[in-house]
Motif scaffolding. Structure first.
Motif, PDB file in Angstrom:
ATOM      1  N   ARG A  38     -21.036 -28.955  84.224  1.00  0.00           N
ATOM      2  CA  ARG A  38     -20.269 -29.712  83.217  1.00  0.00           C
ATOM      3  C   ARG A  38     -18.782 -29.387  83.310  1.00  0.00           C
ATOM      4  N   GLU A  39     -18.478 -28.128  83.542  1.00  0.00           N
ATOM      5  CA  GLU A  39     -17.075 -27.701  83.548  1.00  0.00           C
ATOM      6  C   GLU A  39     -16.289 -28.260  84.730  1.00  0.00           C
ATOM      7  N   VAL A  40     -16.927 -28.392  85.906  1.00  0.00           N
ATOM      8  CA  VAL A  40     -16.181 -28.827  87.089  1.00  0.00           C
ATOM      9  C   VAL A  40     -15.809 -30.305  87.055  1.00  0.00           C
ATOM     10  N   VAL A  41     -16.384 -31.062  86.101  1.00  0.00           N
ATOM     11  CA  VAL A  41     -16.020 -32.482  85.997  1.00  0.00           C
ATOM     12  C   VAL A  41     -15.221 -32.760  84.727  1.00  0.00           C
ATOM     13  N   GLU A  42     -14.660 -31.720  84.133  1.00  0.00           N
ATOM     14  CA  GLU A  42     -13.778 -31.911  82.984  1.00  0.00           C
ATOM     15  C   GLU A  42     -12.451 -32.516  83.448  1.00  0.00           C
ATOM     16  N   PRO A  43     -11.738 -33.214  82.563  1.00  0.00           N
ATOM     17  CA  PRO A  43     -10.424 -33.771  82.935  1.00  0.00           C
ATOM     18  C   PRO A  43      -9.494 -32.699  83.497  1.00  0.00           C
ATOM     19  N   GLY A  44      -8.812 -33.048  84.565  1.00  0.00           N
ATOM     20  CA  GLY A  44      -7.900 -32.126  85.214  1.00  0.00           C
ATOM     21  C   GLY A  44      -8.518 -31.356  86.358  1.00  0.00           C
ATOM     22  N   GLN A  45      -9.850 -31.405  86.474  1.00  0.00           N
ATOM     23  CA  GLN A  45     -10.525 -30.696  87.560  1.00  0.00           C
ATOM     24  C   GLN A  45     -10.511 -31.546  88.836  1.00  0.00           C
ATOM     25  N   PRO A  46     -10.316 -30.919  90.005  1.00  0.00           N
ATOM     26  CA  PRO A  46     -10.266 -31.679  91.262  1.00  0.00           C
ATOM     27  C   PRO A  46     -11.522 -32.514  91.511  1.00  0.00           C
ATOM     28  N   ALA A  47     -12.690 -32.006  91.107  1.00  0.00           N
ATOM     29  CA  ALA A  47     -13.930 -32.751  91.347  1.00  0.00           C
ATOM     30  C   ALA A  47     -13.929 -34.083  90.607  1.00  0.00           C
ATOM     31  N   LEU A  48     -13.381 -34.107  89.399  1.00  0.00           N
ATOM     32  CA  LEU A  48     -13.354 -35.362  88.650  1.00  0.00           C
ATOM     33  C   LEU A  48     -12.443 -36.373  89.342  1.00  0.00           C
ATOM     34  N   ALA A  49     -11.328 -35.920  89.866  1.00  0.00           N
ATOM     35  CA  ALA A  49     -10.430 -36.821  90.584  1.00  0.00           C
ATOM     36  C   ALA A  49     -11.114 -37.393  91.822  1.00  0.00           C
ATOM     37  N   ARG A  50     -11.885 -36.565  92.514  1.00  0.00           N
ATOM     38  CA  ARG A  50     -12.596 -37.041  93.705  1.00  0.00           C
ATOM     39  C   ARG A  50     -13.696 -38.032  93.334  1.00  0.00           C
ATOM     40  N   HIS A  90     -21.368 -30.186  94.194  1.00  0.00           N
ATOM     41  CA  HIS A  90     -22.078 -28.945  94.515  1.00  0.00           C
ATOM     42  C   HIS A  90     -21.167 -27.831  95.030  1.00  0.00           C
ATOM     43  N   PRO A  91     -20.241 -28.101  95.951  1.00  0.00           N
ATOM     44  CA  PRO A  91     -19.352 -27.017  96.379  1.00  0.00           C
ATOM     45  C   PRO A  91     -18.514 -26.456  95.225  1.00  0.00           C
ATOM     46  N   ALA A  92     -18.083 -27.347  94.328  1.00  0.00           N
ATOM     47  CA  ALA A  92     -17.291 -26.887  93.183  1.00  0.00           C
ATOM     48  C   ALA A  92     -18.128 -26.026  92.247  1.00  0.00           C
ATOM     49  N   ILE A  93     -19.383 -26.411  92.044  1.00  0.00           N
ATOM     50  CA  ILE A  93     -20.273 -25.640  91.180  1.00  0.00           C
ATOM     51  C   ILE A  93     -20.528 -24.257  91.780  1.00  0.00           C
ATOM     52  N   ARG A  94     -20.796 -24.225  93.077  1.00  0.00           N
ATOM     53  CA  ARG A  94     -21.055 -22.941  93.746  1.00  0.00           C
ATOM     54  C   ARG A  94     -19.840 -22.021  93.671  1.00  0.00           C
ATOM     55  N   ALA A  95     -18.670 -22.593  93.886  1.00  0.00           N
ATOM     56  CA  ALA A  95     -17.450 -21.782  93.829  1.00  0.00           C
ATOM     57  C   ALA A  95     -17.227 -21.245  92.419  1.00  0.00           C
ATOM     58  N   ALA A  96     -17.485 -22.085  91.404  1.00  0.00           N
ATOM     59  CA  ALA A  96     -17.298 -21.652  90.018  1.00  0.00           C
ATOM     60  C   ALA A  96     -18.280 -20.541  89.654  1.00  0.00           C
ATOM     61  N   LEU A  97     -19.519 -20.672  90.117  1.00  0.00           N
ATOM     62  CA  LEU A  97     -20.515 -19.637  89.841  1.00  0.00           C
ATOM     63  C   LEU A  97     -20.120 -18.312  90.480  1.00  0.00           C
ATOM     64  N   GLU A  98     -19.722 -18.369  91.747  1.00  0.00           N
ATOM     65  CA  GLU A  98     -19.355 -17.129  92.424  1.00  0.00           C
ATOM     66  C   GLU A  98     -18.145 -16.478  91.755  1.00  0.00           C
ATOM     67  N   ALA A  99     -17.137 -17.295  91.427  1.00  0.00           N
ATOM     68  CA  ALA A  99     -15.936 -16.742  90.796  1.00  0.00           C
ATOM     69  C   ALA A  99     -16.280 -16.095  89.452  1.00  0.00           C
ATOM     70  N   GLY A 100     -17.144 -16.763  88.671  1.00  0.00           N
ATOM     71  CA  GLY A 100     -17.537 -16.212  87.381  1.00  0.00           C
ATOM     72  C   GLY A 100     -18.271 -14.895  87.514  1.00  0.00           C
ATOM     73  N   CYS A 101     -19.140 -14.800  88.523  1.00  0.00           N
ATOM     74  CA  CYS A 101     -19.887 -13.557  88.741  1.00  0.00           C
ATOM     75  C   CYS A 101     -18.985 -12.447  89.264  1.00  0.00           C
ATOM     76  N   ARG A 102     -18.099 -12.780  90.213  1.00  0.00           N
ATOM     77  CA  ARG A 102     -17.222 -11.759  90.785  1.00  0.00           C
ATOM     78  C   ARG A 102     -16.289 -11.165  89.724  1.00  0.00           C
ATOM     79  N   ALA A 103     -15.870 -12.012  88.793  1.00  0.00           N
ATOM     80  CA  ALA A 103     -14.922 -11.554  87.772  1.00  0.00           C
ATOM     81  C   ALA A 103     -15.590 -10.856  86.601  1.00  0.00           C
ATOM     82  N   ALA A 104     -16.918 -10.862  86.577  1.00  0.00           N
ATOM     83  CA  ALA A 104     -17.638 -10.314  85.430  1.00  0.00           C
ATOM     84  C   ALA A 104     -17.554  -8.794  85.395  1.00  0.00           C
ATOM     85  N   PRO A 105     -17.522  -8.211  84.204  1.00  0.00           N
ATOM     86  CA  PRO A 105     -17.588  -6.751  84.094  1.00  0.00           C
ATOM     87  C   PRO A 105     -19.005  -6.278  84.425  1.00  0.00           C
ATOM     88  N   GLY A 106     -19.123  -5.030  84.736  1.00  0.00           N
ATOM     89  CA  GLY A 106     -20.445  -4.484  85.015  1.00  0.00           C
ATOM     90  C   GLY A 106     -20.729  -4.423  86.503  1.00  0.00           C
TER      91      GLY A 106
END
Length: 205
Positions: A38-50, A90-106
């Motif tokens: 849902r987040e990767v297709v919000e206004p202003g996101q590159p995926a929505l423009a594509r 799909h590439p945008a979703i995968r990138a968002a998931l990885e970034a969220g996990c990498r930045a997570a505490p713990g």
């Protein structure tokens, strides 16, 4: 920063969300693929423009947001268009998931990916260190779907059949959590897995 990432998946009505909630209660960050989608297709996101560039302005509502109903009708009527949408999102979703996990505490984080087996497992998500499959007997999936979603047995069967077979999910698993309807067993299994993942995350690469 989490350097160790677990992919969490399972069939429909297997109990993935219950398992994810229990990990979160232990302080583990869980990045959800459905939320990322849902987040990767919000206004202003590159995926929505594509999406707009490929499908035209008809894919957008007057406020500039994605017209999900109209786009859904279009992709379900044309498999080629569905693949085109997946190639964008799909590439945008995968990138968002990885970034969220990498930045997570713990020491470790979890990426909850319902269709991980359908996507190809670690082939599609090479940054996953381990895959946890939440498993449930098919007859229990049927019963849960009928109770949870208020669907009849025929529709429940079609919903299950639309996903990868149970054996295909088990084939990509490093760990299997059998969720057969006993909450106390689920708590114990998640606690054991949590300890295992902490140890694996702390081990030298």
């Amino acid at each position: 920063m989490s350097g160790f990432i677990i992919g969490l998946t399972g069939g429909v009505a297997s109990g993935k969300s219950e398992v994810a909630r229990r990990f979160q209660a232990l302080g583990v960050h869980v990045a959800d693929a459905d939320l990322a989608a849902r987040e990767v297709v919000e206004p202003g996101q590159p995926a929505l423009a594509r999406i707009a560039a490929h499908f035209g302005d008809a894919a957008l509502r007057p406020d500039g947001r994605l017209d999900r109903r109209r786009l859904r009708e279009r992709i379900f009527a044309d498999a080629g268009e569905r693949r085109a949408l997946e190639a964008i999102t799909h590439p945008a979703i995968r990138a968002a998931l990885e970034a969220g996990c990498r930045a997570a505490p713990g020491p470790y984080a979890i990426a909850a990916i319902p269709l991980l087996a359908e996507a190809g497992g670690c082939t599609a998500y090479p940054w996953l260190d381990r895959i946890l499959v939440v498993d449930a007997p098919v007859e229990l999936q049927h019963a849960r779907l009928m109770l949870r979603d208020g669907v009849d047995e025929s529709l429940a069967s079609r919903m299950i059949a639309a996903q990868a077979p149970r054996q295909a999910r088990l084939a990509i698993a490093d760990d299997v959590l059998l969720n057969d309807g006993h909450p106390d067993r689920l708590d114990t299994a998640v606690d054991m897995l949590h300890r295992r993942y902490l140890a694996l995350a702390a081990a030298p690469p």
